[in-house]
Design an enzyme around this catalytic site. Structure first.
Site, short mmCIF file in Angstrom:
data_model
loop_
_atom_site.label_atom_id
_atom_site.label_comp_id
_atom_site.label_asym_id
_atom_site.label_seq_id
_atom_site.Cartn_x
_atom_site.Cartn_y
_atom_site.Cartn_z
N HIS D 196 41.63 54.59 46.53
CA HIS D 196 41.44 53.48 46.34
C HIS D 196 39.76 53.04 47.47
O HIS D 196 40.37 53.42 48.95
CB HIS D 196 42.08 52.68 47.39
CG HIS D 196 42.11 51.33 46.77
ND1 HIS D 196 42.37 49.90 45.29
CD2 HIS D 196 41.78 50.20 47.53
CE1 HIS D 196 41.46 48.81 45.47
NE2 HIS D 196 41.69 49.33 46.44
N GLY D 205 43.01 46.37 43.92
CA GLY D 205 43.02 45.97 43.68
C GLY D 205 41.13 45.66 43.14
O GLY D 205 41.00 46.51 43.87
N LEU D 231 50.39 48.65 41.58
CA LEU D 231 48.82 48.84 41.48
C LEU D 231 48.34 48.86 43.04
O LEU D 231 48.70 48.48 43.61
CB LEU D 231 48.07 47.64 41.45
CG LEU D 231 46.68 48.23 41.18
CD1 LEU D 231 46.14 49.73 40.63
CD2 LEU D 231 45.98 46.95 40.85
N ASP D 232 48.01 50.00 43.77
CA ASP D 232 47.33 50.17 45.55
C ASP D 232 48.59 50.17 46.28
O ASP D 232 48.63 49.99 47.68
CB ASP D 232 46.03 48.94 45.75
CG ASP D 232 45.52 49.68 44.33
OD1 ASP D 232 44.94 50.36 44.16
OD2 ASP D 232 44.81 48.96 44.28
N GLU D 233 49.88 50.30 45.90
CA GLU D 233 50.82 49.95 46.70
C GLU D 233 52.00 51.49 46.80
O GLU D 233 52.71 51.40 47.75
CB GLU D 233 51.54 48.79 46.26
CG GLU D 233 51.38 47.92 46.83
CD GLU D 233 51.92 47.38 47.93
OE1 GLU D 233 52.06 48.02 48.62
OE2 GLU D 233 51.12 46.00 48.38
#
Lengths: 289, 289, 289, 289
Positions: D196, D205, D231-233
C-alpha cells in the site's frame, strides 16, 4: 507529464556582489518571462554565487535565441558562467556497464517510463550482449568493448569515439568496473558520473563492501560523483546509506547495496540532467527536487 | 555566532504573477541591500507565491524603518502578506510543560548555548516547580497553574494573561498534556506549536505510542505542528521517525520516542523563529536550513 | 521500570560446535530458570559463536552463586568466554568531558530519569567546574584535571587512580577532547567508549566536521567506539547520520552534529551496560534492543 | 549462493513456559543437527513464544522425514504451532499487477538474479500482455483477467483456480489495483501480501499520495502487509519512508513513492519466503535479516 516547449532552465555561477538577482530577474520580467522555480546559494567562503531559475514565456513572443542574445549583456556585466536551455530538450546519455546490471536495468526502466528525461545514445560493456539477455535494449546501440591491460588505450579510444559520434553529453558509469585512464577522464570532465559502492570517503578503491565488513561499520552506503583522475575523489553529487549489523556477510552487503546504488545513481543522473548540479571547486551545489 | 545588526529577514506570500522577484530584488538593490539567502515557492495549485529573503545593507545607510517604509509601496503593488525584521532580534517564547520534561530540558539546553535564538518569557506547568528540581531555570519566571475540568477556564485565562503581559510571540507546548480549549487556540492561532508523539495523521489523540504498538507499525514517529481547534490536525511543520520492531513494548516506544520528539520540536521552533515557516492554508511551506 | 532481582544476563562467546545452545538451555532449565530473551550469532568467518541470554529463576530457589558455580562446568565443556550478572545491578561509570557539554548534559539527563541504568562515579574535565555552571551534578564528584603536554602523564595517572578508586567499570569520553596515551588506553581496553564526530572510517582525527565540509559529503555522521591505541580505529559500537547540503557551513555541521553525537553515544553506552555488545576481534557483535 | 540441501528452517510459536529452547535444541543436537541461526521472541503481553531456527545435519544421516517425525513428539509436548522445511526449497509465488509495473519489473529482476528465492507460477493482470511489452516474462504464464463490477466474482474465481492449480503458496499484489472481495481474501489468509502506497495507518484507501499531499506531511511512506478483509488493516510486515517537502506535487510523490514501494514489497516477500514473518494476532513478528 510533458514539459511545455516554452519552459527554460537558466543556471549560472559568478563572483558574488549586490544586484545579481535584481539584474537577472528584471531582465526576465522585461522579456515577458515568469519565474517558476528559483534556487540560489551564496558561498561565503569562496564569495561565489550560484543560481538556477526555471521560467516560461508568458507575456511576449520571445524565442530562446532572442532571450539568449539579450541575456549575454547581463551575463557579461556580472561575469556569469551560465547555461540556458529548453526544459523539454532531452540530453543525450551514454551508459557503460559491466557484469552486474542492476544499475543498468534500473536506468533503462526509469528511462522507459519517462522518469529520467534522456535519450540513451548507446550502451557500452566490456561483457558481451548475452550478459544482458533478459534486458530489452529497445533499439539502443550496444557496443561490446572487451578490455585488457594491453588493449586499454584502444578500447578507451573507441569509447571516446562513440561518445563523440553519438552526440553524447553525459557518460554514466553504471557499475562499469574498469578504472578510466587520466586521458579519458580529462576529456569527460564534468560529463561523467560514477556510482561507487561505499559511503565515500570511506572505503575507496576495490571491494568496498568487503572493506566495510572488515571494518565493522554499522551503516553502509553508496556515492555518486563526477569522475576525476583522482580515483573516487571527484565531486560528490549524492549519497545514501542503510543500517547493517554484525550479521551481514560481505554477500549480504552486496545484496543490500544494490538497492542503495541504483537509487543514488538515478538521483544523481536526474539532477544532473535537470541542471540541478553546479560544480563548486571540488564540491557540488545540488538544488534538490 | 552573533548576527550583525544590519541583517534582515523578509518573508511574504502573495498571488503569483510575473515580476514579483524582479520587483522585490530591484527594490532591495536600490536601497543598497545585498541578498544573502533567498528561497521561494510557487504553489501551482493555489497560484500563491511564497518567498523568504535574508539581506544586509552594504551600500547605503538605510535603516530598517526606511526600508520598511519604502517596501510598503512594493508590497501593495503585489498584494504581499509580508514580514520584515532584524535577524538578530530574538523572539519572545513562552514554554508550557507537564510531568515529562525531556522536551523542556532539551529546549532550555539549546537556548542556553545559543542554538535556538529566543528569549524565554516564562515556563508554565500544571505540575509544581519541584517536578523540575534538577533543571536550572536561570531566572525564567515559573508559573504553576494546576488545572481541573472545573478550573480550566480560569487556568487558560491566566495562561493568556501571562502570554500577553510577558510580550510573548510564541507559545510552545513542550509535552504539555492538556488539550487547549477552542477559545485559547483561536487566540494563539499561528503562534502556538505542539509536539505530538506520533507520525500524524496516524494515532491522533491519547496514548499514541500504545496505539502504535497495538497496530504493529514498523516505524514510529513524532510530529510538530501549529495548534488549531481541530485536535492534532493543525499544519505540520516537521516530522521524523525511527525504526522499531515487534520486540518494542509500549514502554520502549516511550523511551525511543523521547529522542524523536525533542529533535522534531526543536527543529520546528528554530525554523519558526527564523521565519522559515509560512502558512499555506492547512499546510506549511518550510524553507529548511 | 525496576528490574526484579532474580533477572540475570548471561553472555558468552566460544568456538562454534553443535550442542552449545542445547547445553546452555538445558542447564538453565534444570536450574529452574526461564529464558526471557536470547540472541545469538554464528560468525562463519571466524567459526566463533556469540550469545546473550536473559533469564529469571522461576522453579527453584537457585541463587546467583549457585547458578554461577553450576555453569562453570558447562562453560568449561564448550570453552566459553562468559559473563553472568544480575540485570538489576547498575554498572559504575566514570564520565570525562571537555568544553562542549552537550553529551555530558544529555547523559546526565538520561541517567536521572533512569533511562541509562548506571551509577556515575565521577566527572572528570580538563576544564573547571564553572564551565558547567548550569548543570546539576547532583552530588557526583567532579575532578578538574587540567592538562598540558608536560603534565599529561601525571594527569592520566590521576584519571586512572580515580577510575580504580571509584570502582568504575566503564569510562566514557563524552566529547573529552584529549587523545589518551597508549598507556592509559591499554589499561582501559574494552572499558572505554568514545564518541567521534564523523562517520568513521571517514574523517579521522581533528576537526572532522571541517573535513566533511571540505570534502562536500551529502550526509554527516557520528561514531561511538571502544578506544584503542590506534586513534579512531577501535571497534565500532554504533553510528548514525543526517542529510546535509551545500548550504551547511562547518558551523552548521557542528550544530547538527550535536544531535547525532548525543544519541549515538547514549545508545552505545546503554547497549554496553546491558551486555549487548560483545567484542569480535576488531569488530563488535551488537544485540540491539 | 546455493543453499546446501541439508539446511532446514524450523519456525514455531506456542504458549510460553520454561524449557522450550532446551527441549527443541536438545532434540536437534541429539539428531546430529547444528543450529546456524536462531531468533526468538517472548511476547510478555500475550505470553506467547516465537522462534525461528536454521540448522543443518552434521553428525548423522537423519532425513527431513525422520527429523519431522521425531520432532512431532517435542511439538506436542509444548503445543507448538510449527513449520519445518528445507531452506533450499523454493516457494511457489503468483504475482498480480495492474497498469503500473514498477513493482512487477522489480520483482522479476530480483527473481532472475536469485535475490528472491521463489518460483513464479504466473502473472495475473487486469490489463493485457502488451501493457508490459518491455518486460521479459521468461516463460512465466501470463493471465489477462479483465474485471468489472459485474464480472468480479467470475474473475476472482479464476484467480483462485490459477492459484490452486499452479500450486501457489503465496499471492503478491504488486500494485494490483483491485480490492479483493472478502471471499477471496478469506481463502488467501496469511498467503497474500499487498503493497500500500502510504505509511499506514495514515491514508488508507484510494489515492494515498494525494491524501498525503493534501495533509502536508513531511515524510511519505509505503507499507507491505498481509491482506485481510479489512482494507489496509492487515498485519504489517514492513514499512519505509522518505523525506518530502512543500515543493512536492502529488506527481512527485508518485515518482518518489515508486522507489519506496518496490523496496518495501521486495523485503516483505523475501522475509515471508524465508519464514522470517510469524503472525502474532493482528501484528507480525519479523526476524529481520
Amino acid at each position: 507529464m510533458t514539459t511545455p516547449s516554452d519552459h527554460f532552465i537558466l543556471t549560472f555561477s559568478c563572483p558574488n556582489k549586490p544586484g545579481i538577482v535584481a539584474g537577472v530577474s528584471t531582465f526576465l520580467f522585461e522579456k515577458g518571462c515568469n519565474i517558476l522555480e528559483a534556487q540560489q546559494f551564496d558561498d561565503t567562503e569562496t564569495n561565489r554565487f550560484f543560481m538556477r531559475v526555471v521560467f516560461n514565456v508568458v507575456a511576449s513572443e520571445a524565442s530562446l535565441s532572442e532571450i539568449r542574445e539579450g541575456f549575454t549583456a547581463v551575463a557579461e556585466g556580472f561575469a556569469l558562467n551560465w547555461t540556458l536551455r529548453p526544459k523539454a530538450e532531452k540530453r543525450r546519455v551514454l551508459l557503460l556497464a559491466s557484469k552486474f546490471d542492476h544499475c543498468l536495468a534500473d536506468l533503462l526502466y526509469r528511462w522507459r517510463i519517462g522518469e529520467i528525461p534522456m535519450d540513451i545514445t548507446g550502451i557500452i560493456s566490456n561483457h558481451p550482449r548475452e550478459t544482458y539477455a533478459h534486458l530489452d535494449f529497445d533499439g539502443i546501440p550496444f557496443h561490446h568493448l572487451p578490455v585488457t591491460k594491453a588493449t586499454k588505450l584502444e578500447q578507451e579510444t573507441k569509447i571516446w569515439e562513440i561518445f563523440q559520434s553519438s552526440g553524447s553529453e553525459l557518460a554514466v558509469l553504471a557499475r562499469y568496473m574498469q578504472v578510466l585512464s587520466d586521458g579519458l577522464t580529462a576529456k569527460l570532465s564534468g560529463k561523467c558520473i560514477n556510482i561507487h559502492h561505499s559511503f565515500l570517503p570511506g572505503f575507496k578503491g576495490a571491494k568496498p563492501y568487503h572493506q566495510a565488513h572488515a571494518r565493522g561499520v554499522k551503516l553502509m552506503g553508496a556515492t555518486s560523483h563526477y569522475v576525476t583522475s583522482d580515483l573516487d575523489e571527484g565531486p560528490i553529487i549524492e549519497q545514501d546509506v542503510e543500517r547493517i549489523s554484525h550479521q551481514d556477510s560481505p554477500e549480504d552487503l552486496v545484496r543490500k547495496g544494490r538497492d542503495i546504488e541504483r537509487r543514488v545513481l538515478a538521483r544523481a543522473i536526474s539532477w544532473h540532467l535537470q541542471d540541478r548540479v553546479l560544480l563548486n571547486g571540488s564540491r557540488t551545489v545540488v538544488f534538490r527536487d
